[in-house]
Design a protein around this motif. Structure first.
Motif, PDB file in Angstrom:
ATOM      1  N   LEU A   2       0.863  -1.179   0.000  1.00  0.00           N
ATOM      2  CA  LEU A   2       0.000   0.000   0.000  1.00  0.00           C
ATOM      3  C   LEU A   2       0.900   1.230   0.000  1.00  0.00           C
ATOM      4  CD1 LEU A   2      -2.945   0.988   0.168  1.00  0.00           C
ATOM      5  CD2 LEU A   2      -2.679   1.051   2.668  1.00  0.00           C
ATOM      6  N   ILE A   3       0.689   2.134  -0.957  1.00  0.00           N
ATOM      7  CA  ILE A   3       1.589   3.271  -1.101  1.00  0.00           C
ATOM      8  C   ILE A   3       0.785   4.550  -1.242  1.00  0.00           C
ATOM      9  CG2 ILE A   3       3.460   1.920  -2.137  1.00  0.00           C
ATOM     10  CD1 ILE A   3       2.542   2.877  -4.845  1.00  0.00           C
ATOM     11  N   GLU A   4       1.445   5.651  -0.907  1.00  0.00           N
ATOM     12  CA  GLU A   4       0.943   6.997  -1.161  1.00  0.00           C
ATOM     13  C   GLU A   4       1.918   7.702  -2.092  1.00  0.00           C
ATOM     14  OE1 GLU A   4      -1.518   8.229   2.877  1.00  0.00           O
ATOM     15  OE2 GLU A   4       0.571   8.869   2.616  1.00  0.00           O
ATOM     16  N   LEU A   5       1.392   8.537  -2.960  1.00  0.00           N
ATOM     17  CA  LEU A   5       2.277   9.252  -3.880  1.00  0.00           C
ATOM     18  C   LEU A   5       1.753  10.655  -4.104  1.00  0.00           C
ATOM     19  CD1 LEU A   5       0.925   9.502  -6.990  1.00  0.00           C
ATOM     20  CD2 LEU A   5       1.372   7.051  -6.949  1.00  0.00           C
ATOM     21  N   GLU A   6       2.677  11.521  -4.425  1.00  0.00           N
ATOM     22  CA  GLU A   6       2.369  12.877  -4.850  1.00  0.00           C
ATOM     23  C   GLU A   6       3.075  13.123  -6.180  1.00  0.00           C
ATOM     24  OE1 GLU A   6       3.558  15.611  -1.861  1.00  0.00           O
ATOM     25  OE2 GLU A   6       2.353  14.681  -0.270  1.00  0.00           O
ATOM     26  N   GLY A   7       2.369  13.765  -7.079  1.00  0.00           N
ATOM     27  CA  GLY A   7       2.961  14.006  -8.394  1.00  0.00           C
ATOM     28  C   GLY A   7       2.079  14.916  -9.241  1.00  0.00           C
ATOM     29  N   VAL A   8       2.287  14.821 -10.514  1.00  0.00           N
ATOM     30  CA  VAL A   8       1.538  15.650 -11.465  1.00  0.00           C
ATOM     31  C   VAL A   8       1.086  14.772 -12.635  1.00  0.00           C
ATOM     32  CG1 VAL A   8       2.718  17.811 -10.891  1.00  0.00           C
ATOM     33  CG2 VAL A   8       3.652  16.318 -12.683  1.00  0.00           C
ATOM     34  N   THR A   9       0.148  15.306 -13.398  1.00  0.00           N
ATOM     35  CA  THR A   9      -0.370  14.569 -14.553  1.00  0.00           C
ATOM     36  C   THR A   9       0.536  14.773 -15.766  1.00  0.00           C
ATOM     37  OG1 THR A   9      -1.749  16.451 -15.233  1.00  0.00           O
ATOM     38  CG2 THR A   9      -2.736  14.806 -13.773  1.00  0.00           C
ATOM     39  N   ASP A  10       0.458  13.817 -16.674  1.00  0.00           N
ATOM     40  CA  ASP A  10       1.167  13.892 -17.957  1.00  0.00           C
ATOM     41  C   ASP A  10       0.237  13.287 -19.025  1.00  0.00           C
ATOM     42  OD1 ASP A  10       3.083  12.756 -20.182  1.00  0.00           O
ATOM     43  OD2 ASP A  10       4.286  14.191 -19.046  1.00  0.00           O
ATOM     44  N   PRO A  11       0.170  13.875 -20.230  1.00  0.00           N
ATOM     45  CA  PRO A  11      -0.758  13.334 -21.238  1.00  0.00           C
ATOM     46  C   PRO A  11      -0.358  11.977 -21.781  1.00  0.00           C
ATOM     47  CG  PRO A  11       0.576  15.084 -22.180  1.00  0.00           C
ATOM     48  CD  PRO A  11       0.853  15.094 -20.702  1.00  0.00           C
ATOM     49  N   GLY A  12       0.940  11.604 -21.668  1.00  0.00           N
ATOM     50  CA  GLY A  12       1.367  10.316 -22.204  1.00  0.00           C
ATOM     51  C   GLY A  12       1.248  10.233 -23.716  1.00  0.00           C
ATOM     52  N   GLY A  13       1.481   9.037 -24.241  1.00  0.00           N
ATOM     53  CA  GLY A  13       1.369   8.839 -25.689  1.00  0.00           C
ATOM     54  C   GLY A  13       0.005   8.369 -26.121  1.00  0.00           C
ATOM     55  N   PHE A  14      -0.803   7.846 -25.142  1.00  0.00           N
ATOM     56  CA  PHE A  14      -2.145   7.372 -25.468  1.00  0.00           C
ATOM     57  C   PHE A  14      -3.163   7.809 -24.415  1.00  0.00           C
ATOM     58  CE2 PHE A  14      -5.360   3.920 -25.066  1.00  0.00           C
ATOM     59  CZ  PHE A  14      -6.028   4.157 -26.268  1.00  0.00           C
ATOM     60  N   ALA A  15      -2.869   7.525 -23.156  1.00  0.00           N
ATOM     61  CA  ALA A  15      -3.777   7.878 -22.054  1.00  0.00           C
ATOM     62  C   ALA A  15      -2.990   8.652 -20.989  1.00  0.00           C
ATOM     63  CB  ALA A  15      -4.391   6.614 -21.444  1.00  0.00           C
ATOM     64  N   PRO A  16      -3.672   9.518 -20.220  1.00  0.00           N
ATOM     65  CA  PRO A  16      -2.973  10.266 -19.159  1.00  0.00           C
ATOM     66  C   PRO A  16      -2.377   9.321 -18.112  1.00  0.00           C
ATOM     67  CG  PRO A  16      -5.141  11.209 -19.599  1.00  0.00           C
ATOM     68  CD  PRO A  16      -5.091   9.894 -20.316  1.00  0.00           C
ATOM     69  N   PHE A  17      -1.250   9.714 -17.536  1.00  0.00           N
ATOM     70  CA  PHE A  17      -0.664   8.953 -16.438  1.00  0.00           C
ATOM     71  C   PHE A  17      -0.111   9.933 -15.420  1.00  0.00           C
ATOM     72  CE2 PHE A  17       2.971   9.495 -19.249  1.00  0.00           C
ATOM     73  CZ  PHE A  17       4.048   9.682 -18.391  1.00  0.00           C
ATOM     74  N   VAL A  18       0.470   9.376 -14.338  1.00  0.00           N
ATOM     75  CA  VAL A  18       0.954  10.197 -13.221  1.00  0.00           C
ATOM     76  C   VAL A  18       2.475  10.105 -13.165  1.00  0.00           C
ATOM     77  CG1 VAL A  18       0.919  10.529 -10.719  1.00  0.00           C
ATOM     78  CG2 VAL A  18      -1.176   9.890 -11.924  1.00  0.00           C
ATOM     79  N   VAL A  19       3.111  11.277 -13.045  1.00  0.00           N
ATOM     80  CA  VAL A  19       4.549  11.347 -12.796  1.00  0.00           C
ATOM     81  C   VAL A  19       4.719  11.701 -11.311  1.00  0.00           C
ATOM     82  CG1 VAL A  19       6.705  12.494 -13.366  1.00  0.00           C
ATOM     83  CG2 VAL A  19       5.001  12.060 -15.159  1.00  0.00           C
ATOM     84  N   ALA A  20       5.183  10.717 -10.509  1.00  0.00           N
ATOM     85  CA  ALA A  20       5.294  10.906  -9.063  1.00  0.00           C
ATOM     86  C   ALA A  20       6.677  11.417  -8.703  1.00  0.00           C
ATOM     87  CB  ALA A  20       5.005   9.590  -8.347  1.00  0.00           C
ATOM     88  N   HIS A  21       6.699  12.391  -7.787  1.00  0.00           N
ATOM     89  CA  HIS A  21       8.002  12.847  -7.277  1.00  0.00           C
ATOM     90  C   HIS A  21       8.198  12.475  -5.792  1.00  0.00           C
ATOM     91  CE1 HIS A  21       5.112  16.298  -7.004  1.00  0.00           C
ATOM     92  NE2 HIS A  21       5.517  16.271  -5.740  1.00  0.00           N
TER      93      HIS A  21
END
Length: 729
Positions: free
Chosen positions: A114-133
């Protein structure tokens, strides 16, 4: 009110009230509905909204995801994704979503954490995904139940990043190749340069799973024995990903099985498939065969017709032939007897086998081709070796094959021959040759077909196995249509060149004529000016003096009563001589000087000559002008005036006419002058042999020759005369 409605839907799902709706669809609806609450109540993505669910991220458009919106998620680590070491799938209870994070934070995470993450969105090449920092493990979670889907639903492109379960039949098992690797998706930030992600591991394999018309590739990091899985019916749980193009368009799905998840074999394959009774090729996909278990491979046996190692194999059993798609590299020869295991599908017209393996069980004589006599007979020999006699119409070389076109009766047949280079093509394969060609018959199924009932295609093509499949029976005739066309083209080129040369020579000759004419006009103008000067001198001196002498002699004659008869006689003679000399001087001046052309044009000058010569004679005259009247070059105009004057003078002096008609016709590049009288006429032969009239005709011809024109004289005794002169201008 909103929450009450949602709890009612959840309760209905648990009580199976909505059992007719697929649970996966209901769950997806609920997740999207819950995640969309901020947007439903007036807030927009990018207006300071913190995204807290995977569904909210997946609902973003490409432009919204490109704004790097803040995201905070808590969920279960479902498994790694490509690129390995920095990418994974997290499931937050609504949906799964693809995440990338720094390699040092991803290291050590395992399935179920079980994890927690903080990041921002990215449009990706097909569907949006999350870039976590920021990534934190906070404990262990429960892996959610997978979405039960079909291969068709996987192919719709909406399940990217989801934890899915499906069943199917294993078609093939192969090691993952370098060509199966893809570059990191757009937006990738955390590539670890020390980690080689461009090479597949030794344990990674790919499986082709099929069910009905559906196909999906499955990747698993585990060494498995193909004999235990090929043709097995299996249940697979894995993470769904996609193949897309540069325009963000879905191409197809593929599934990765996470580490620690095994394939479940629902129905194992036959342990000894080659020992089963071979089926006749003609029985594949027939009605009685379709009533059994579908999708599994069958066992057939036959003789090899042709083999392309790694691609296709064609075999013939006792009744029919079959095309087999196989990846095996073992080389077979025509006549080899083989056992084949493969999955039946519909080919161009007859059944074919895909994902097949074979085993050679013997050798024999190469199959003999069937002779085709008409188009529809090819249907009976689909994928079989056939031969026919036709006329070779055309050969075209491509990078790795030769395309041949044949005229066969009223049909046109195409054939292909795979060659390494064009030097292998025999020199006697010439267009127009009568040949006997043999090859693999492939019925063309691109023509319109009926909706139901019997379907009989009318066209086919051939696949030649080697250059020896084509034998020249009769070479092309010497005078083929192609050769005749080339010869005609050569003659046409020669004719064009000849016409060009003639036109150039004509232009040169015209330029020379124009030059000579200009020189002649210049010379004639100089001569004419000199003659006019001499004429003025004669007029001003000799003519005036003779006129004065004539006047003085006339005055002397007034005193005739004072003279003797002899003196009066001499005076009369002197007076006549003076008057004759004055007349001759005036004629000389007229012949030397075209004063009349200085004051008027050619037609008016001819009219004045007619008036002067016919005055007080009773002779009527008429002058007719046709075409556009214009001034002519001086040399032409002056000579035509003299020709007309001479012709009119001869008519008045010798013809005794009652009427004279003069015609002047101005054409585009020619001028015609005609003089016609109704006098006594003359015999042309006699007139040219010493008569007084012959001198006038000779003078006319000389002037016409100077102009480079033509003259026609028509006359008979008692029928008058006609003189026609034509001059180019």
């Amino acid at each position: 009110m909103l929450l009450d409605s949602l709890y009612f839907l959840v309760s209905c799902r648990r009580l199976s009230v909505v059992s007719s709706i697929r649970p996966f669809r209901v769950g997806l609806f609920l997740s999207c509905f819950l995640a969309a609450q901020p947007f439903l109540f007036g807030q927009k993505a990018g207006d300071g909204v913190l995204l807290t669910s995977a569904t909210q991220v997946r609902l973003l458009s490409e432009q919204e995801a490109g704004r790097a919106l803040p995201v905070e998620l808590k969920g279960v680590f479902m498994g790694e994704a490509d690129p390995l070491g920095i990418a994974f799938i997290i499931h937050d209870g609504t949906q799964g979503i693809y995440v990338q994070a720094p390699a040092d934070q991803v290291a050590g995470l395992g399935r179920g954490d079980l994890i927690e993450l903080e990041g921002v969105t990215d449009p990706g090449g097909f569907a949006p995904f999350v870039v976590a920092h920021e990534l934190r493990k906070i404990g262990s979670g429960t892996i959610p139940d997978p979405l039960r889907v079909t291969l068709h639903e996987l192919s719709e492109g909406q399940l990217d990043g989801q934890w899915v379960e499906f069943t199917g039949i294993v078609r093939s098992v192969e090691r993952k190749a370098l060509s199966d690797m893809s570059p990191p998706p757009p937006g990738t930030r955390y590539i670890d340069s020390a980690t080689d992600i461009s090479q597949p591991s030794d344990t990674e394999v790919k499986l082709k799973i099929a069910f009905g018309e559906g196909r999906v590739m499955v990747e698993i990091d585990k060494i498995i024995d193909p004999a235990e899985y090929v043709d097995a019916e299996v249940r697979i749980r894995g993470l769904c990903f996609n193949l897309h193009n540069s325009n963000r368009q879905f191409v197809g799905p593929f599934v990765q099985v996470p580490s620690g998840v095994d394939l479940v074999v629902l129905k194992p394959p036959s342990p000894t498939p080659f020992r089963s009774e071979p089926r006749p090729v003609s029985n594949l996909l027939r009605f009685d065969q379709l009533t059994g278990v579908q999708g599994h491979r069958v066992h057939v046996r036959g003789k090899v017709i042709h083999h392309q190692p790694g691609d296709f194999l064609w075999i013939r059993d006792r009744e029919q032939s079959l095309r087999v798609e196989t990846m095996q590299q073992e080389v077979l020869q025509p006549g080899d007897e083989v056992d084949v295991l493969g999955f039946p599908v519909m080919g161009n017209y007859n059944a074919a086998l895909e994902d097949a393996v074979f085993r050679r069980v013997g050798t024999g004589e190469a199959p003999v081709p069937h002779t085709l006599t008409y188009d529809s007979s090819a249907v009976s020999f689909e994928a079989d070796l056939v031969e026919l006699e036709a006329r070779l119409a055309e050969t075209r070389w491509y990078s790795d094959r030769l395309l041949l076109t044949f005229d066969w009766g009223e049909s046109t047949i195409e054939a292909q021959l795979h060659l390494q280079n064009s030097n292998e093509v025999p020199k006697d394969w010439l267009a127009g040759s009568i040949v006997r060609v043999s090859g693999i018959c492939s019925v063309l199924a691109d023509a319109p077909r009926p909706l139901g009932g019997l379907w009989v295609p009318r066209s086919f093509e051939l696949l030649l196995r080697s250059p020896s499949d084509l034998i020249v029976v009769q070479p092309p005739p010497r005078w083929t249509a192609e050769r005749i066309a080339w010869i005609l083209l050569a003659f046409l080129v020669i004719a064009v060149i000849a016409v060009a040369v003639v036109m150039q020579a004509s232009r040169y000759r015209l330029r020379e004529q124009d030059h000579r004419r200009a020189m002649a006009e210049t010379e004639f103008t100089a001569i004419l000016n000199e003659r006019n000067r001499v004429a003025r001198e004669i007029h001003d001196t000799l003519s005036q003096s003779l006129g004065a002498i004539s006047v003085q002699l006339e005055l002397v004659r007034t005193r005739a009563n004072e003279m003797s008869a002899a003196a009066l006689s001499h005076l009369s003679t002197a007076h006549e001589l003076a008057r004759g000399a004055l007349a001759e001087a005036r004629d000389s001046i007229w012949n030397m000087r075209s004063q009349v052309l200085e004051r008027c044009d050619l037609s008016e000058a001819l009219r004045r000559i007619l008036t002067r010569l016919t005055d007080d004679t009773g002779v009527r005259f008429d002058i007719k002008v046709e075409g556009t009247k214009r001034r002519l070059p001086p040399v032409v105009e002056n000579n035509l005036l003299r020709i007309g004057q001479e012709a009119i003078t001869n008519a008045c002096k010798h013809g005794k006419p009652s009427r004279i008609d003069v015609g002047l016709n101005f054409e585009r590049r020619r001028v015609c002058l005609s003089v016609k009288d109704d006098g006594v006429g003359f015999a042309i032969d006699e007139a040219l042999n010493g008569s007084e009239r012959s001198f006038g005709l000779v003078g006319l011809r000389e002037r016409v020759d100077v102009l480079g024109g033509t003259i026609e004289v028509e006359s008979r005794p008692g029928e008058g005369a006609l003189i026609v002169v034509a001059v180019s201008v």
